[in-house]
Scaffold this active site. Structure first.
Site, PDB file in Angstrom:
ATOM      1  N   HIS A  14       0.894  -1.121  -0.144  1.00  0.00           N
ATOM      2  CA  HIS A  14       0.099   0.030   0.012  1.00  0.00           C
ATOM      3  C   HIS A  14       0.906   1.227  -0.063  1.00  0.00           C
ATOM      4  O   HIS A  14       1.313   1.697   0.995  1.00  0.00           O
ATOM      5  CB  HIS A  14      -1.035  -0.033   1.119  1.00  0.00           C
ATOM      6  N   HIS A 250      -4.090   4.141  -3.566  1.00  0.00           N
ATOM      7  CA  HIS A 250      -4.228   3.201  -2.096  1.00  0.00           C
ATOM      8  C   HIS A 250      -3.308   2.171  -1.976  1.00  0.00           C
ATOM      9  O   HIS A 250      -2.526   1.778  -1.175  1.00  0.00           O
ATOM     10  CB  HIS A 250      -5.830   2.976  -2.025  1.00  0.00           C
ATOM     11  N   GLU A 400     -17.494  -1.055  24.787  1.00  0.00           N
ATOM     12  CA  GLU A 400     -16.701  -2.365  24.625  1.00  0.00           C
ATOM     13  C   GLU A 400     -15.391  -2.455  23.799  1.00  0.00           C
ATOM     14  O   GLU A 400     -14.411  -2.833  24.095  1.00  0.00           O
ATOM     15  CB  GLU A 400     -17.565  -3.574  24.497  1.00  0.00           C
ATOM     16  N   HIS A 463     -29.196 -10.718  25.464  1.00  0.00           N
ATOM     17  CA  HIS A 463     -28.453 -10.769  26.586  1.00  0.00           C
ATOM     18  C   HIS A 463     -27.500 -11.941  26.717  1.00  0.00           C
ATOM     19  O   HIS A 463     -26.907 -11.987  27.512  1.00  0.00           O
ATOM     20  CB  HIS A 463     -28.572  -9.904  27.752  1.00  0.00           C
TER      21      HIS A 463
END
Lengths: 656, 656
Positions: A14, A250, A400, A463
């Site tokens: 790259h 890129h 998280e 959950h």
């Protein structure tokens, strides 16, 4: 041209970001950063993180010209080759001078926040007015991709909240991502966004014509006493090349014609590939020498510190040596059958707080669930600037993913910190890639994951983890523990702390377990799996019940019922699959004798992977669908997690 | 008081947010939202998402008083009970009137962006000046936790970029999270942050004393023609209770004494629990009647549309009926062995573009990897407002997590959209929880995941999935396909599109596969596993090679070598484990005869789970550690993925 030559040689890589950010790399490695190439691990070095890890050529080239032995010219020539020191994304475990492993976008920003947090925390604990031992800056380059990722936003919010003023985030504003210009999917006023988070923000408009503008921005960052600094550097991706300023630069190689033109532009036509002028090395040597002097001064300071502050110095040395003190394991409680029974998250709380007393590097926190996870160090304060930066509890808020990324930074700061990160097991899903990177980059983070099954009850299927054990156990190197009671929890902590190069994840119950089991032990946990009870005497058992965590007591209960009926039953705890798999064959066959083919596993999670242990004829009692909202015992019953059902299944297998 | 009574009765639940946001709920359901309780699925209803899903009592109570049959008083009395219609977090598959399943924080914000995107897109495609068929608003309540999560930031950035002006995000600014005041971990100027992203921002200071201030804010949102609106509503968590304004009100029951005082405060002392004044129902009935009238009008509009715009109307009807048209499967190519060989991502590109022609609802995009994933609909434009909102390619930028959450919103809009979401398989880690929620909430999203093994080569271990298959296959209900060639890729797409209530994930190679295999077929894929080749005739094979994806051809190659040596070898493709597991026992034993115990599996991923298919005596050729940066064939060789190694392992097993 080294960047271009490397890519052409490798036919991969790259180059775009590396070319556009060449001036940034040069200024940092030549004029700003403090490091010693002869000792890349010098404690007080500045930390550099390339969050846009695909631009690793920038760092490889900087490390090379700066004199790091880890990147020789021949390493640049082996870019992306199997076994080289220059892999396609930077890996701290492969190349000295790389602090963290990056590539998955945004992770590096969180890592950098962790590194800066480690510095701020340790500085507050150990520095004295006459002896500043901890005093370095953290630099992080982030690309447009990093800027879009949620994890970078979370980490940036925390960095400002924590007032990490020595953190500098350098945003490569090159207006391009893989698919095209950033205008395809990005319209933020990003500087204002960072300002709203509480950052000092600076824009550098013209780095390609005036490198000093970037130096000036860094100077301004130095004078900031509270806020982290965000420097937006406008660059041209693939600078110099025919693809300059476009997403085509890129990744991928250049046409040979383009390379020729680039050589002409920089008066490099008469040089072969991989040519470096001796003056470049000489010039960079100035910064390296400077770093070496700084390290020497630092060691004299350390000596002074040891004589003047012997007490603090003892602790500091423990940290420098990795954070463990002889005999730390003995701080962990042994539970006896007569003591009150708790949820394993309760045992975890005790272990964690016992360890905090003897391990000066133990630091960590929760993603807004400390009260539920019970992952809080009661003898210590919250980390908070300026009030209590020495505090060893970290409040991550409901973030998280960045919690895990920041924990990786804390671990890889290399200063004996032992980070823990806590949330509900289900939210390991939010952190999955960072957990993986803990394992890949040898960051010994301890993940404390409570509410570990449908046994959490009322909160329901959103959950209730089901498939998480399987997914996590499959992560290479990660140690996943699911302790059954107090002694197993202590054993899990013992192994988690002892393994400093490997992350551990301890899965804990919300609900109370049934009992302290007589046959469990911390030493058993060290082998990953072991015999908890067996009434077979000199015979082999007729059947084996294999359980983990809160279901191990169902196995014990069921075994008792079966033994009353004269059956020879063995109960095995398989608390950590990976550790068990690593045992010698003899031990494994002692615990699970191949001749005993009647086996039942009991775990309130996905059956995936259990066949390895129950064999072709065994039965797996697991959870095949999502859980359900309901009281814990109702939910357990619905999915077959009762002694009665385990006994029923076992009997039916016995009568086969 | 219904909220309080429900929590007291259940001895569980989260009353704090529900009490603090009661006025918001009331204003929305009584005065603002357009819905028909008698037909909760009315196409043009306003969509409401409770991203802070733990506050579900707010929505349950609103649905109840608004007249939804799905939430009766007895349902409120069964809050969090097993099998009730009022689980601990809202689930669209359980309770009519709930649009999406929420609970894991931040997800709902992404879902809401997806719902609003669906509306904007369909409005552009179908509305006529004289017949506006698609015209609804999307409301989303987010709490402090949602505001901290990275996924909500990603989604918010996209919402502004996409100019989703009919989206209103209502931020419950109650200054508390589970662990305490938000000041523990939050210091953003959140309104400025949203403004920087491009949102219209409004603050409501005094909702508890003046509900009109919130109504006014909503009116202001209505007049916004470009920007989505962010309304920051300052509330008191646990309003009225003794825990008002503190994190103690977040979840859990109240002291009976506190309940008594609350009843006094609202003059409710002489009412029993679960009492509702008839006037409340009458009042709410006004809005329900209004909704019913709107639905009637909408149907007359639809009739008018059908006669005036028959062509568009055909397509619109297809969408209303779920998006599938008879014979759509026949659009998928059949490849023959003579055609040029490609990577499976290349076959995927063909399938996707063929399907786009016949499926008007197929819409989706990539997280900035469209060029690499080849997940782009070449006959269609990018979705972009105001330029081309009818475009069916969505540019998500580097925002994997919200891409998945938004895709769930697109799927659950219930308008026949068939969303696809594409990135590298490794980044499924970033999206894990949203993928799980696709499965739980029956959102038939198609996940297109390329670069599916160490075979991606140079990018190295940070980008090479190893354990991802295991983790994803363990997700309940999710169909994970790993096709081996063109025909299997077509089969995977066929099943993915056909299963509208189940998400699918198609894992595809970066590298070219070796050949179109003679024995593969789309119809084989439908059964999950099938025999690709076998030279055993009427005998059973001596050994079976079981492979998936790019490794299936290694199995074929190795089988050819072994057959030359006179061995009876069967090759089995196990392209989708779950579909195979769902087949009748007879079929499974036909494909994998129990009497053939010599089996070798070949898959460039974690061995986890393969024991189920290779049995106790089989061998698993997998990847047990992280991959490595290097050219594809070098990497494959290093980890044993060559015909020679497969043959070696197989022979050694044959000679056992």
């Amino acid at each position: 041209m080294l960047i271009v030559d490397s890519v052409q040689y490798a036919k991969a890589g790259h180059p775009g970001m590396a070319l556009g950010m060449a001036e940034v790399g040069y200024v940092l490695y030549r004029h700003v950063m403090r490091y010693n190439p002869r000792n890349p691990k010098w404690f007080n070095r500045d930390r550099f993180v390339l969050s846009a890890g695909h631009g690793c050529l920038l760092q490889y080239v900087c490390l090379h010209i700066a004199g790091f032995q880890s990147v020789q010219l021949q390493d640049l020539q082996r870019l992306c080759k199997l076994g080289s020191r220059t892999p396609g994304h930077p890996e701290n475990v492969v190349t000295d001078g790389i602090e963290v492993t990056t590539g998955p976008l945004g992770q590096g920003v969180a890592n950098a926040v962790g590194l800066a947090l480690a510095e701020a925390h340790l500085a507050a604990r150990f520095n004295k007015p006459d002896a500043i031992l901890v005093d370095h800056r953290t630099y992080c380059i982030m690309g447009d991709g990093c800027a879009m990722e949620g994890i970078s936003h979370e980490a940036a919010s925390l960095a400002a909240y924590w007032k990490l003023n020595k953190l500098t985030l350098i945003y490569d504003d090159n207006h391009n991502t893989i698919d095209g210009p950033t205008t395809l999917a990005f319209s933020e006023d990003i500087s204002t966004r960072f300002k709203a988070l509480g950052w000092n923000t600076i824009t550098v408009e013209n780095i390609h014509s005036n490198m000093n503008s970037f130096k000036d921005a860094l100077c301004s960052a130095f004078s900031e006493n509270e806020k982290p600094t965000f420097i937006r550097v406008k660059t041209l991706i693939g600078k110099l090349s025919g693809k300059e300023g476009t997403s085509k630069a890129h990744h991928g190689t250049f046409d040979e014609d383009d390379v020729k033109k680039m050589r002409q532009k920089v008066n490099w036509s008469d040089r072969g590939p991989f040519h470096v002028l001796p003056m470049v090395y000489r010039e960079m040597q100035i910064q390296a020498d400077h770093g070496e002097r700084l390290e020497e001064e630092w060691y004299s300071k350390l000596n002074y510190y040891q004589s003047k502050y012997p007490e603090e110095s003892v602790e500091f040395k423990i940290l420098l040596n990795g954070g463990l003190v002889p005999g730390w394991e003995s701080s962990l409680t042994k539970w006896s059958a007569s003591e009150p029974v708790d949820a394993t998250r309760g045992y975890s709380e005790k272990c964690l707080n016992q360890l905090a007393k003897v391990l000066p590097g133990l630091i960590g926190g929760s993603a807004d669930l400390a009260t539920s996870n019970k992952a809080y160090l009661h003898d210590f304060k919250d980390f908070s600037q300026p009030n209590s930066p020495w505090g060893r509890n970290i409040r991550y808020g409901v973030r998280e993913h960045s919690m895990a990324g920041i924990s990786n930074g804390l671990a890889l700061h290399g200063s004996g910190l032992i980070p823990f990160a806590a949330t509900f097991l289900i939210f390991s899903d939010y952190m999955k890639n960072s957990i993986r990177l803990s394992a890949l980059s040898k960051a010994g983070v301890i993940y404390i994951m409570t509410h570990d099954s449908i046994g959490l009850g009322e909160d329901g299927p959103t959950h209730q983890p089901v498939e998480q054990f399987a997914g996590l156990r499959a992560v290479p190197r990660l140690l996943v523990f699911r302790p059954a009671d107090g002694n197993e929890t202590a054993g899990a902590y013992k192994m988690a702390v002892a393994n400093r190069d490997v992350p551990s994840l301890i899965a804990l119950s919300r609900q109370k377990v049934v009992a302290h089991l007589e046959g469990t032990s911390a030493s058993g946990v060290e082998r990953g799996g072991y015999i908890v009870s067996d009434n077979s005497g000199n015979d082999l058992p007729e059947i084996m019940l294999i359980g983990t965590g809160s279901e191990l007591c169902l196995c014990e209960g069921s075994a008792k019922m079966l033994r009353k009926e004269g059956r020879r039953v063995r109960v095995v705890s398989l608390v950590c699959w990976r550790l068990f798999d690593q045992q010698p064959k003899e031990y494994k066959e002692y615990v699970l004798p191949p001749r005993v083919s009647k086996r039942v596993s009991v775990e309130a999670g996905s059956p995936m992977g259990w066949r390895e242990y129950v064999g072709g004829q065994g039965w797996v009692i697991g959870v095949e669908d999502f859980g359900a909202s309901g009281a814990y015992l109702d939910t357990f019953k619905k999915f077959g997690f009762t002694e009665e059902n385990v006994t029923r299944v076992t009997k039916s297998l016995l009568s086969d």
